[in-house]
Motif scaffolding. Structure first.
Motif, PDB file in Angstrom:
ATOM      1  N   ARG A   1       2.633 -12.713   5.723  1.00 52.45           N
ATOM      2  CA  ARG A   1       2.838 -13.899   4.881  1.00 52.45           C
ATOM      3  C   ARG A   1       1.501 -14.428   4.372  1.00 52.45           C
ATOM      4  O   ARG A   1       1.367 -14.821   3.207  1.00 52.45           O
ATOM      5  N   VAL A   2       0.519 -14.434   5.234  1.00 49.74           N
ATOM      6  CA  VAL A   2      -0.814 -14.903   4.819  1.00 49.74           C
ATOM      7  C   VAL A   2      -1.402 -13.972   3.754  1.00 49.74           C
ATOM      8  O   VAL A   2      -1.959 -14.417   2.736  1.00 49.74           O
ATOM      9  N   ALA A   3      -1.242 -12.666   3.966  1.00 48.79           N
ATOM     10  CA  ALA A   3      -1.747 -11.700   2.972  1.00 48.79           C
ATOM     11  C   ALA A   3      -1.043 -11.870   1.641  1.00 48.79           C
ATOM     12  O   ALA A   3      -1.662 -11.777   0.565  1.00 48.79           O
ATOM     13  N   ILE A   4       0.268 -12.122   1.679  1.00 48.53           N
ATOM     14  CA  ILE A   4       1.026 -12.343   0.437  1.00 48.53           C
ATOM     15  C   ILE A   4       0.514 -13.590  -0.278  1.00 48.53           C
ATOM     16  O   ILE A   4       0.317 -13.591  -1.493  1.00 48.53           O
ATOM     17  N   LEU A   5       0.273 -14.657   0.475  1.00 49.55           N
ATOM     18  CA  LEU A   5      -0.200 -15.903  -0.142  1.00 49.55           C
ATOM     19  C   LEU A   5      -1.551 -15.707  -0.829  1.00 49.55           C
ATOM     20  O   LEU A   5      -1.768 -16.169  -1.956  1.00 49.55           O
ATOM     21  N   LYS A   6      -2.454 -15.033  -0.132  1.00 45.82           N
ATOM     22  CA  LYS A   6      -3.785 -14.835  -0.719  1.00 45.82           C
ATOM     23  C   LYS A   6      -3.700 -13.911  -1.940  1.00 45.82           C
ATOM     24  O   LYS A   6      -4.388 -14.124  -2.937  1.00 45.82           O
ATOM     25  N   SER A   7      -2.841 -12.901  -1.860  1.00 47.11           N
ATOM     26  CA  SER A   7      -2.679 -11.996  -2.993  1.00 47.11           C
ATOM     27  C   SER A   7      -2.051 -12.717  -4.185  1.00 47.11           C
ATOM     28  O   SER A   7      -2.512 -12.589  -5.325  1.00 47.11           O
TER      29      SER A   7
ATOM     30  N   GLY B   1      14.824 -12.896  -1.409  1.00 51.83           N
ATOM     31  CA  GLY B   1      13.425 -13.266  -1.544  1.00 51.83           C
ATOM     32  C   GLY B   1      12.461 -12.474  -0.691  1.00 51.83           C
ATOM     33  O   GLY B   1      11.378 -12.951  -0.363  1.00 51.83           O
ATOM     34  N   LEU B   2      12.799 -11.234  -0.327  1.00 49.97           N
ATOM     35  CA  LEU B   2      11.920 -10.442   0.525  1.00 49.97           C
ATOM     36  C   LEU B   2      11.217  -9.311  -0.227  1.00 49.97           C
ATOM     37  O   LEU B   2      10.524  -8.503   0.388  1.00 49.97           O
ATOM     38  N   GLY B   3      11.413  -9.222  -1.545  1.00 46.01           N
ATOM     39  CA  GLY B   3      10.664  -8.237  -2.326  1.00 46.01           C
ATOM     40  C   GLY B   3      11.443  -6.993  -2.713  1.00 46.01           C
ATOM     41  O   GLY B   3      10.842  -6.021  -3.178  1.00 46.01           O
ATOM     42  N   LYS B   4      12.753  -7.004  -2.545  1.00 52.57           N
ATOM     43  CA  LYS B   4      13.539  -5.812  -2.884  1.00 52.57           C
ATOM     44  C   LYS B   4      13.449  -5.511  -4.381  1.00 52.57           C
ATOM     45  O   LYS B   4      13.260  -4.357  -4.783  1.00 52.57           O
ATOM     46  N   THR B   5      13.589  -6.550  -5.193  1.00 49.70           N
ATOM     47  CA  THR B   5      13.546  -6.357  -6.644  1.00 49.70           C
ATOM     48  C   THR B   5      12.157  -5.902  -7.079  1.00 49.70           C
ATOM     49  O   THR B   5      12.027  -5.024  -7.953  1.00 49.70           O
ATOM     50  N   HIS B   6      11.136  -6.492  -6.492  1.00 51.11           N
ATOM     51  CA  HIS B   6       9.761  -6.076  -6.800  1.00 51.11           C
ATOM     52  C   HIS B   6       9.583  -4.581  -6.525  1.00 51.11           C
ATOM     53  O   HIS B   6       9.056  -3.833  -7.355  1.00 51.11           O
ATOM     54  N   LEU B   7      10.068  -4.164  -5.366  1.00 51.52           N
ATOM     55  CA  LEU B   7       9.927  -2.763  -4.983  1.00 51.52           C
ATOM     56  C   LEU B   7      10.677  -1.850  -5.943  1.00 51.52           C
ATOM     57  O   LEU B   7      10.192  -0.776  -6.329  1.00 51.52           O
ATOM     58  N   MET B   8      11.851  -2.266  -6.328  1.00 51.95           N
ATOM     59  CA  MET B   8      12.671  -1.472  -7.259  1.00 51.95           C
ATOM     60  C   MET B   8      11.952  -1.295  -8.591  1.00 51.95           C
ATOM     61  O   MET B   8      11.875  -0.187  -9.139  1.00 51.95           O
TER      62      MET B   8
ATOM     63  N   ASN C   1      11.193 -16.581   3.433  1.00 47.14           N
ATOM     64  CA  ASN C   1      11.083 -15.482   2.475  1.00 47.14           C
ATOM     65  C   ASN C   1       9.900 -15.682   1.528  1.00 47.14           C
ATOM     66  O   ASN C   1       9.274 -16.745   1.492  1.00 47.14           O
ATOM     67  N   ILE C   2       9.638 -14.648   0.741  1.00 49.03           N
ATOM     68  CA  ILE C   2       8.462 -14.642  -0.136  1.00 49.03           C
ATOM     69  C   ILE C   2       8.632 -15.630  -1.286  1.00 49.03           C
ATOM     70  O   ILE C   2       7.676 -16.247  -1.741  1.00 49.03           O
ATOM     71  N   ARG C   3       9.855 -15.789  -1.747  1.00 50.10           N
ATOM     72  CA  ARG C   3      10.096 -16.710  -2.864  1.00 50.10           C
ATOM     73  C   ARG C   3       9.703 -18.135  -2.484  1.00 50.10           C
ATOM     74  O   ARG C   3       9.096 -18.854  -3.283  1.00 50.10           O
ATOM     75  N   GLU C   4      10.014 -18.555  -1.280  1.00 54.24           N
ATOM     76  CA  GLU C   4       9.649 -19.907  -0.854  1.00 54.24           C
ATOM     77  C   GLU C   4       8.142 -20.022  -0.605  1.00 54.24           C
ATOM     78  O   GLU C   4       7.550 -21.068  -0.851  1.00 54.24           O
ATOM     79  N   LEU C   5       7.545 -18.934  -0.144  1.00 54.02           N
ATOM     80  CA  LEU C   5       6.080 -18.932   0.003  1.00 54.02           C
ATOM     81  C   LEU C   5       5.427 -19.172  -1.358  1.00 54.02           C
ATOM     82  O   LEU C   5       4.501 -19.976  -1.494  1.00 54.02           O
ATOM     83  N   GLU C   6       5.925 -18.448  -2.360  1.00 50.10           N
ATOM     84  CA  GLU C   6       5.365 -18.579  -3.708  1.00 50.10           C
ATOM     85  C   GLU C   6       5.590 -19.988  -4.261  1.00 50.10           C
ATOM     86  O   GLU C   6       4.723 -20.557  -4.930  1.00 50.10           O
ATOM     87  N   GLY C   7       6.753 -20.568  -3.934  1.00 43.90           N
ATOM     88  CA  GLY C   7       7.038 -21.928  -4.382  1.00 43.90           C
ATOM     89  C   GLY C   7       6.056 -22.930  -3.788  1.00 43.90           C
ATOM     90  O   GLY C   7       5.560 -23.827  -4.478  1.00 43.90           O
ATOM     91  N   ALA C   8       5.769 -22.785  -2.488  1.00 53.41           N
ATOM     92  CA  ALA C   8       4.820 -23.687  -1.836  1.00 53.41           C
ATOM     93  C   ALA C   8       3.423 -23.513  -2.422  1.00 53.41           C
ATOM     94  O   ALA C   8       2.704 -24.494  -2.677  1.00 53.41           O
ATOM     95  N   LEU C   9       3.034 -22.265  -2.665  1.00 53.68           N
ATOM     96  CA  LEU C   9       1.718 -22.000  -3.241  1.00 53.68           C
ATOM     97  C   LEU C   9       1.617 -22.593  -4.650  1.00 53.68           C
ATOM     98  O   LEU C   9       0.606 -23.222  -5.010  1.00 53.68           O
ATOM     99  N   ARG C  10       2.664 -22.413  -5.429  1.00 52.76           N
ATOM    100  CA  ARG C  10       2.653 -22.926  -6.809  1.00 52.76           C
ATOM    101  C   ARG C  10       2.491 -24.446  -6.812  1.00 52.76           C
ATOM    102  O   ARG C  10       1.791 -25.012  -7.647  1.00 52.76           O
TER     103      ARG C  10
END
Length: 456
Positions: A290-296, A163-170, A321-330
């Motif tokens: 993490r804050v920048a990711i949430l706002k983005s 959940g740290l963005g490896k797949t996104h980067l790929m 990780n980013i996946r859990e951040l996105e889950g909380a935001l959702r």
């Protein structure tokens, strides 16, 4: 001089810099020791420049320390050493592109390209990838590869936790390649998909079609290669696919949850090849990232402008990780849309109360003490004792700092939980650990490892 100079340099540098830096910049070097100098062979110009700028003076200092009046020079070059191992050399280096491995069988596939459609996720781009200190090197390398596939860093191996963005980067690299050349054949596959498709091809007698598909692409993106572990037939096939693409200068990008050499169950020849190009780590994001990711994500996914105080609140509570951040935001956005209420601090706390309660229940001072004691191989009772030796005091300070960061207990409550200590002792411990994290990479690494363990 009987001392193996390069091994000496590796040992000293390995003790002074973080593992991530050592694995990325020092491991790929290959050393040739001559009578009057050490020739360090770097796999590409990027690694050469970085080592020259950041580590060469330090390496020269190590060599001078052992020189005993006979200083030995150090030179940096791009290239590879002969295959016979030089003492102290850790990695192996790639052969010249025209060389083949004994037994390589990729020429037995007819040279007919099948119809092809790229399958990268168009939403995963560099523009939608939030850069921070934890991922800036991986992003920079990916952008260069996107503009020069198969030329600069091949393969690119990205490793880090889930959940740290490896797949996104790929995918972003693949999309960049397609943006520059819409006719490029870019294929993304999870390693389990590779295995499943190969098994299906074997069952239906279409293995030649499978080989042809894999070896005719311009860029092959394989996610989570650690799942190849223990699958010998799949590793054999991927080994030949890798060779075919590498020798024809087609781009290969791989991801894993750990450094190539540390993936158990993979053949050594695959581990060796994974380290031929550039290996980069993606670490958990810091609070600001993490804050920048949430706002983005709020803007990209939901068209929502997340208030700063809410973004910081989520960022402080969800660290893993980013996946859990996105889950909380959702969850917050969905609640807002269902109820028609504005997103405020009180609303966010209410929307995430179950998650926060579960987290608070999970991360207790007792839990922190047990985890820290196990990590440093001491007894939990030592943390509560009056012992002041460094082997006990430092873990105690780390545990107090983690308790302050991960729980809502006050300083007096934390002090009381550590053998009835005063709150000023806890305050001193947190300041001391913050200072050491900036100056001592071992303390920083220990702290981050424990924080990751307790946050997951």
């Amino acid at each position: 001089m009987n001392i193996n100079l390069w091994q000496h340099c590796l040992d000293r540098l390995g003790n002074e810099i973080p593992n991530q830096q050592f694995n990325t910049w020092i491991r790929p070097l290959h050393c040739i020791q001559e009578s009057d100098r050490l020739r360090l062979m770097a796999p590409n110009a990027f690694v050469l420049d970085w080592v020259k700028k950041h580590y060469l003076d330090r390496l020269r200092g190590y060599v001078d320390d052992l020189g005993q009046g006979n200083a030995m020079a150090i030179s940096l070059e791009i290239g590879s050493a002969p295959r016979s191992p030089t003492a102290g050399v850790r990695p192996t280096t790639p052969p010249e592109p025209h060389l083949r491995e004994p037994g390589a069988r990729h020429n037995d596939v007819p040279n007919v390209k099948p119809a092809f459609k790229a399958n990268t996720n168009a939403d995963f781009t560099f523009e939608s990838f939030v850069e921070g200190k934890s991922n800036q090197l991986a992003r920079a390398a990916g952008m260069q590869i996107g503009d020069n596939p198969g030329r600069v860093y091949n393969p690119l191996f990205i490793y880090g936790g889930v959940g740290l963005g490896k797949t996104h980067l790929m995918h972003a690299v693949g999309n960049r390649i397609l943006q520059n050349n819409p006719q490029a054949q870019v294929l993304y596959m999870h390693s389990e998909g590779f295995v499943a498709e190969m098994v299906k091809a074997l069952q239906h007698g279409t293995i030649d079609d499978f080989k042809r598909k894999m070896r005719s692409v311009n860029a092959l993106l394989i996610d989570d290669v650690q799942f190849f572990a223990g699958k010998e037939r799949s590793q054999e096939e991927f080994f030949h696919t890798f060779n075919a693409l590498f020798e024809s200068q087609q781009q290969i990008i791989l991801t894993s949850d750990r450094f190539p050499k540390e993936v158990d169950g993979l053949e050594d020849r695959l581990k060796s090849r994974f380290g031929w190009g550039l290996t980069v780590a993606v670490e958990p994001p810091d609070l600001e990232t993490r804050v920048a990711i949430l706002k983005s994500k709020g803007q990209q996914l939901f068209g929502v402008e997340l208030p700063n105080e809410v973004a910081f609140f989520i960022g402080k509570r969800v660290r893993s990780n980013i996946r859990e951040l996105e889950g909380a935001l959702r969850r917050i956005v969905a609640n807002s849309q269902f109820t028609g209420r504005a997103i405020t601090m009180d609303f966010a706390k209410d929307a995430l109360r179950d998650m926060i309660a579960a987290q608070d229940k999970l991360v207790t001072i007792d839990n922190i003490q047990r985890t820290v004691a196990e990590y440093f191989k001491i007894r939990t009772s030592d943390l509560l004792s009056a012992k002041r030796s460094r082997t006990i005091a430092r873990p105690r300070q780390v545990a107090m700092t983690l308790a302050k960061e991960l729980t809502n207990h006050s300083l007096p409550e934390i002090g009381e939980a550590f053998g009835g200590r005063d709150h000023t002792t806890v305050l001193y411990a947190t300041r001391k650990i913050a200072e050491l994290r900036e100056t001592d990479h071992r303390v920083a690494e220990d702290y981050n490892n424990l924080l990751r363990t307790l946050s997951n």
